[in-house]
Design an enzyme around this catalytic site. Sequence first.
Site: not given
Length: 319
Positions: A2, A61, A106, A127, A187, A302
């Site tokens: 998420p 998150k 679950h 999971r 950066r 990815r």
Amino acid sequence: MPELPEVEVVRRGLERWVTGRNITEVQVLDPRSVRRHLLGSEDFRGQLIGARIDSVVRRGKFLWLPLTDAQENQNQDKPKEVALMAHLGMSGQLLMQEPTRQDEKHLRVRLSLDGEGPAELRFVDQRIFGGLFVTSLVPTSDGLPGGDQGETTPSEALIAAEAAHIARDPLDPNFSLTAFKAALKRRKTGLKRALLDQSLLSGIGNIYADEALWASKLHYARATETLRTVGVERLIDNARRVMLDALAAGGTSFDSLYVNVNGSSGYFERSLRVYGRQDKPCYRCEEEGVLTLIRRDSFMNRSSYFCPRCQPRPRNGHW
């Protein structure tokens, strides 16, 4: 995993139902879901039973519920020092249910609550990559509340220890664009790497990074040092807008594993403009009467999706 909007959907759902309520009982049905609580299931139960949930806080998150021990409720000046941390992983769900509701297949952990509203907070995880644990709250580095806690009265300048290392996110009321621009200037890297760097900016994952870059007409490998102030501001504005749009749609879901606390899936995947659209026409180019197909590059194990016309590859960039 998420991303920020999905976790914020959960935070908002929980805020309505758990704030100010006491935990009366805890049932750990699968010890693997409290494995991050190093002292074990019984200590996990002992620290939670009798505690009051004061708010629901999110940074990036990360999601946590600051707690006040029931024996300390009379002393409101005592700072909160612990919180229940929720790590959703790939399939974790926090659901408010009535005890009469049949247990989910679950179901891993059950918290019983007093007061009004659904009497159980259930942690469901197919999971078992996620989990719950009690953690310490530590002072924030900037002296401001640890994260976004919605309508709840701003908390002390404390943050869950596991989230203390990450920067604020664009939806945080205390996010500083000035501080982000200064950090970005120091950066030297590619733009997408910067967006995914949680020490610079938290909460943005692969999906929303691609969406924000497409909206800003910026290639993912554009060197950060070549971006002017107005470009940085436009990128953050677009990242914020994309995530607010996702929030309005209830988050982004690609299967039935992610749901909000009421069990409703998000539908923002229907509104994605570039992510996952390889070899499909770019919407913006199409509006201009030009057919350009979205491309996908391999990036940091990815994928990155972009329009080669709207987001031209830089001559000198960071890969």
